[in-house]
Design a protein around this motif. Sequence first.
Motif, short mmCIF file in Angstrom:
data_model
loop_
_atom_site.label_atom_id
_atom_site.label_comp_id
_atom_site.label_asym_id
_atom_site.label_seq_id
_atom_site.Cartn_x
_atom_site.Cartn_y
_atom_site.Cartn_z
N VAL A 129 0.78 -1.15 -0.11
CA VAL A 129 -0.01 -0.22 0.02
C VAL A 129 0.72 1.31 -0.19
CG1 VAL A 129 -1.85 -1.09 1.10
CG2 VAL A 129 -0.33 0.15 2.49
N GLU A 146 -3.40 8.08 4.69
CA GLU A 146 -2.13 7.20 5.06
C GLU A 146 -3.04 6.13 6.20
OE1 GLU A 146 1.34 10.03 4.60
OE2 GLU A 146 0.53 10.03 6.15
N ARG A 149 -4.70 3.51 4.27
CA ARG A 149 -4.08 2.65 3.58
C ARG A 149 -3.25 1.59 4.78
NH1 ARG A 149 -0.87 6.96 1.09
NH2 ARG A 149 0.68 5.63 0.73
N LEU A 172 -9.05 8.02 0.05
CA LEU A 172 -7.92 7.90 -0.86
C LEU A 172 -8.01 8.59 -1.94
CD1 LEU A 172 -7.77 4.02 -0.97
CD2 LEU A 172 -6.65 5.51 0.63
N HIS A 176 -4.49 6.10 -5.48
CA HIS A 176 -4.59 5.15 -4.35
C HIS A 176 -6.12 4.42 -4.46
CE1 HIS A 176 -1.08 7.11 -2.47
NE2 HIS A 176 -0.74 5.96 -2.56
N THR A 180 -5.83 0.10 -4.84
CA THR A 180 -6.54 -0.50 -4.02
C THR A 180 -7.53 -1.52 -4.58
OG1 THR A 180 -6.35 1.19 -2.33
CG2 THR A 180 -7.95 -0.32 -2.08
#
Length: 257
Positions: A129, A146, A149, A172, A176, A180
Amino acid sequence: MVPGLLSTHALSVGVADRSFCHDLALTVQPGECLAILGRNGAGKSTLLSVLAGLRPPAAGAVLLDGASYERLGARASARIRGWLPQSRSEAFSSTVLETALVGRHPHLARWDWESEKDARIARQALAAVGLAELAARDVQTLSGGEQQRLSIATLLAQAPRLYLLDEPLAHLDLNHQMATLELFAALARDEGAACVMVLHEPGLAARFCTHALLLFGDGTTQQGTCDEVISSDSLSRLYGYPLREVGEHGQRWFMPA
Ligand SMILES: Nc1ncnc2c1ncn2[C@@H]1O[C@H](COP(=O)(O)OP(=O)(O)OP(=O)(O)O)[C@@H](O)[C@H]1O
């Protein structure tokens, strides 16, 4: 009949006098990703927590690999299914690596410490991640994205076969979000895991998931493959807003009309 990694039988879920689903028969097999779609308050998180064995259904049963949560017990259940809650804030100071290592606990004997192998798995999960470089950082200093993640990394370290994801894209950025969804789709496609995820973007559901379950908020549901279930008609009804489908390069997106 193959029981499915996750199956429900005559499942009814609701709170107070509201019903979110009634008599639901759902089967999720290894390799499948199921998107749960619906308006705010339609009962998506409540249903997911019932599927995770965290709250009892109003009626019916949830089976993991053919067995009830009661029969499996907490530790065995946690080795089969992992749950990503909608949001989690860290109340205590600890490092990013220590937090990811919590995912290994269902795999440890009662008084065991984490081994070097557990630390390696947790580090791999952080790398997956993009958090490897923050391993030593205090979790309370992380940004919202963060933290999200890190929650995903903790779940990856748990390495369940069934991932139950409540709004995995929350907080996100676009980059990201895509990473994901690619990650979970690959776990299903290449490693025989299965995912059930609450999403708010039907175009992403159609692109990354194999199946969809629509919760209409009044107890009625619709389920099937994404091609069967996700259409401008069904989504317009689902969200109570007219949507039109726009296609490009084999992908389907749904725009407010
Ligand atoms: N204890 C409770 N008593 C009464 N209503 C409740 C209770 N718990 C949850 N609800 C209601 O149940 C409904 C479903 O909540 P849930 O969190 O499952 O919705 P959701 O579909 O996940 O929504 P969102 O998209 O906003 O996250 C909401 O309207 C919520 O206010």
